[in-house]
Design a protein around this motif. Structure first.
Motif, PDB file in Angstrom:
ATOM      1  N   LYS A   1       0.839  -1.198   0.000  1.00 36.14           N
ATOM      2  CA  LYS A   1       0.000   0.000   0.000  1.00 36.14           C
ATOM      3  C   LYS A   1       0.875   1.249   0.000  1.00 36.14           C
ATOM      4  O   LYS A   1       1.960   1.253   0.573  1.00 36.14           O
TER       5      LYS A   1
ATOM      6  N   ARG B   1      -1.125  14.013  -2.174  1.00 34.59           N
ATOM      7  CA  ARG B   1      -2.196  13.865  -3.162  1.00 34.59           C
ATOM      8  C   ARG B   1      -1.627  13.668  -4.556  1.00 34.59           C
ATOM      9  O   ARG B   1      -2.158  12.942  -5.379  1.00 34.59           O
TER      10      ARG B   1
ATOM     11  N   GLN C   1      -1.114   7.007  -4.214  1.00 29.61           N
ATOM     12  CA  GLN C   1      -2.411   6.514  -4.685  1.00 29.61           C
ATOM     13  C   GLN C   1      -3.149   5.835  -3.541  1.00 29.61           C
ATOM     14  O   GLN C   1      -2.680   4.854  -3.003  1.00 29.61           O
ATOM     15  N   ASP C   2      -4.326   6.390  -3.212  1.00 28.91           N
ATOM     16  CA  ASP C   2      -5.176   5.817  -2.174  1.00 28.91           C
ATOM     17  C   ASP C   2      -4.374   5.459  -0.920  1.00 28.91           C
ATOM     18  O   ASP C   2      -4.415   4.312  -0.449  1.00 28.91           O
TER      19      ASP C   2
ATOM     20  N   GLU D   1      -2.601   5.070   2.851  1.00 25.71           N
ATOM     21  CA  GLU D   1      -2.932   4.880   4.258  1.00 25.71           C
ATOM     22  C   GLU D   1      -2.189   5.991   5.014  1.00 25.71           C
ATOM     23  O   GLU D   1      -1.013   6.231   4.759  1.00 25.71           O
TER      24      GLU D   1
END
Ligand code: ADP
Ligand code: MG
Length: 237
Positions: free
Chosen positions: A63, A221, A225-226, A228
């Motif tokens: 992630k 940002r 990407q996405d 945590e």
């Protein structure tokens, strides 16, 4: 005894399925290779700090992570361990080129990161180098072409990217922006954006910072990407 071949095959799924145990505090509890575990042991690291125990289960699951914790909290191992593990799982070798890129605000900090990498990485076979300026750019270029892991300062890295020989990042798997707040404070925002534009989008990105300013979040940002978000508050130390 498990062969290394089996280990490589199993690591990705054990990291993906990893559930944080109640008594989670030792590096040995992580779903990481025995090469990395041996390196950590040899370097004298046994118990994880908070930022390490909270980000490693996520980053090892591939992630994107934004980790914020004060200076001295152990952010370096929070990104060096996944960098080694991601390349190890992909059986990264001498012909695969640059796999992990670590960007650090200053030469001194880049050298420190490189030294920690050497301390925990002796059982891995990756080639690693520094891109911090000083030497002749053209001379440096040939050395860089052979590296699997680079620790770089933003200005020098972009200098290479801007040259006619370019800088082959097309295979890059992992991007790490360390001390992101300091990188921005030093006026490297545009340089950083130009660097990130040159990198493949399918990579994993980790951003670490001592503070969480608006500019750090804007950078997150743009480059993550996405992600945590993990913030270790002062009281937790
Ligand atoms: P940061 O980047 O957050 O400022 P560092 O990664 O430079 O922090 O680590 C600060 C100090 O803590 C270093 O001297 C490092 O060797 C030590 N350290 C980091 N992680 C651990 C750990 N798990 N156990 C013991 N010492 C650690
Ligand atoms: Mg640091």
């Amino acid at each position: 005894r498990q062969t290394e071949e089996q280990e490589v095959r199993d690591l990705e799924s054990s990291a993906a399925q990893f559930v944080v145990p109640d008594d989670f505090k030792h590096f040995d509890q992580l779903p990481i290779s025995s090469r990395t575990k041996r390196g950590l042991r040899k370097a004298g690291f046994t118990e994880m700090t908070d930022i390490q125990s909270r980000t490693l289960p996520l980053s090892l699951k591939c992630k994107d992570v934004l980790g914020a914790a004060r200076t001295g909290s152990g952010k370096t191992l929070s990104f060096l361990i996944p960098a080694l593990e991601i390349l190890y799982r992909k059986k990264w070798g001498s012909t695969d080129g640059l796999g992990a890129l670590i960007i650090s605000p200053t030469r001194e900090l880049a050298i420190q990161i490189f030294e920690v990498l050497r301390k925990i990485g002796p059982f891995h076979t990756f080639s690693a180098g520094l891109v911090i300026g000083g030497k002749d750019l053209k001379q440096e270029k040939d050395r860089l072409a052979r590296m699997n892991i680079l620790v770089a300062t933003p200005g020098r890295l972009l200098q290479h990217m801007d040259q006619t020989w370019g800088f082959d990042c097309s295979n890059l798997q992992v991007l790490i922006l360390d001390e992101a707040d300091r990188i921005l404070d030093m006026g490297f925002s545009k340089t950083l954006n130009a660097i990130v534009e040159n990198l493949p989008k399918s990579r994993q990105t980790m951003l670490f910072s001592a503070t969480q300013t608006k500019r750090v979040k804007d950078l997150a940002r743009l480059s993550l990407q996405d992600p945590e978000y993990v913030a270790v508050r002062e009281a937790e130390h």
